[in-house]
Design an enzyme around this catalytic site. Structure first.
Site, PDB file in Angstrom:
ATOM      1  N   GLU A  89       4.347   8.961   3.239  1.00  0.00           N
ATOM      2  CA  GLU A  89       3.692   7.653   3.299  1.00  0.00           C
ATOM      3  C   GLU A  89       3.431   6.862   3.773  1.00  0.00           C
ATOM      4  OE1 GLU A  89       0.989   8.403   1.033  1.00  0.00           O
ATOM      5  OE2 GLU A  89       1.945  10.445   0.043  1.00  0.00           O
ATOM      6  N   HIS A 128       0.484  -1.323   0.556  1.00  0.00           N
ATOM      7  CA  HIS A 128       0.063  -0.133  -0.199  1.00  0.00           C
ATOM      8  C   HIS A 128       0.710   0.914   0.082  1.00  0.00           C
ATOM      9  CE1 HIS A 128      -3.978   2.201   2.093  1.00  0.00           C
ATOM     10  NE2 HIS A 128      -3.603   2.695   0.670  1.00  0.00           N
ATOM     11  N   GLU A 155       2.483   1.690  -3.586  1.00  0.00           N
ATOM     12  CA  GLU A 155       1.275   2.197  -3.910  1.00  0.00           C
ATOM     13  C   GLU A 155       1.078   3.979  -4.110  1.00  0.00           C
ATOM     14  OE1 GLU A 155      -2.847   3.209  -3.695  1.00  0.00           O
ATOM     15  OE2 GLU A 155      -2.739   1.121  -3.498  1.00  0.00           O
ATOM     16  N   HIS A 156       0.899   4.380  -3.056  1.00  0.00           N
ATOM     17  CA  HIS A 156       1.142   5.633  -3.148  1.00  0.00           C
ATOM     18  C   HIS A 156       2.640   6.160  -3.276  1.00  0.00           C
ATOM     19  CE1 HIS A 156      -2.464   6.120  -0.356  1.00  0.00           C
ATOM     20  NE2 HIS A 156      -2.273   5.324  -0.502  1.00  0.00           N
ATOM     21  N   GLU A 191      -5.182   6.283   6.108  1.00  0.00           N
ATOM     22  CA  GLU A 191      -6.018   5.404   5.624  1.00  0.00           C
ATOM     23  C   GLU A 191      -6.111   3.806   6.122  1.00  0.00           C
ATOM     24  OE1 GLU A 191      -5.214   5.039   1.815  1.00  0.00           O
ATOM     25  OE2 GLU A 191      -5.039   7.430   1.008  1.00  0.00           O
TER      26      GLU A 191
END
Length: 179
Positions: free
Chosen positions: A136, A60, A63-64, A154
């Protein structure tokens, strides 16, 4: 469509969509699944198998980080620029327990072509800046003790939901070597 070095693997008709689908594979293992349909909307998606060795959120975070600038588009956030100047109907990235997707859609071919170029450069030539990864990622602050980071914030609501916690533990128990 230019498909040099790609081998045709299969072709099929999809009657309920009035479409045809073709699967091509490159010697590197890269696959292209092309659907030819009579639809105003054009769509593409890069999909990568990302099997984590733990549930620390690394894919994740990647991904960012991947979507935070590339060789050709070294901006901090090229996708906010694309979103403001595009007619896209979908522009996102998604991380699942076993895969990461980079999908986009637009009703305008020229617009989708531009998005495709930006996504392709981001996915295959990301800058992967250390400062982006740190922003991130999940950071632990020591004075006073706290956690921070975009991905942490998130993921936080999932860790507070009973259903999500039970689901996570169930998946870990069912598939112990995959999480």
């Amino acid at each position: 469509m230019i498909m040099d070095d790609f081998k045709l693997i299969s072709k099929q008709v999809i009657p309920n969509m009035d479409a045809s689908a073709t699967l091509y594979r490159h010697p590197s293992g890269f696959e292209v699944y092309y659907i030819d349909a009579k639809d105003e909307e054009a769509f593409f998606c890069y999909q990568f198998k990302t099997y984590p060795s733990s549930s620390n959120g690394v894919f994740h975070i990647l991904e960012h980080t991947i979507l935070s600038g590339s060789e050709k588009y070294p901006l901090r956030d090229p996708f906010s620029v694309v979103s403001r100047s595009s007619c896209n109907t979908y522009l996102n990235a998604l991380t699942f327990p076993d895969k990461t997707l980079y999908p986009a859609a637009s009703p305008l071919k020229k617009d989708l072509d531009n998005i495709f170029l930006i996504y392709s450069d981001a996915v295959f030539r990301p800058l992967l800046r250390k400062e982006t990864f740190l922003a991130e990622g999940i950071r632990v602050k020591s004075n006073p003790p706290s956690f921070d980071g975009v991905v942490f914030n998130e993921m936080l609501p999932d860790s507070l939901s009973h259903e999500s916690v039970v689901s996570s533990h169930s998946l870990r128990d069912l598939f112990p070597n995959t999480m």
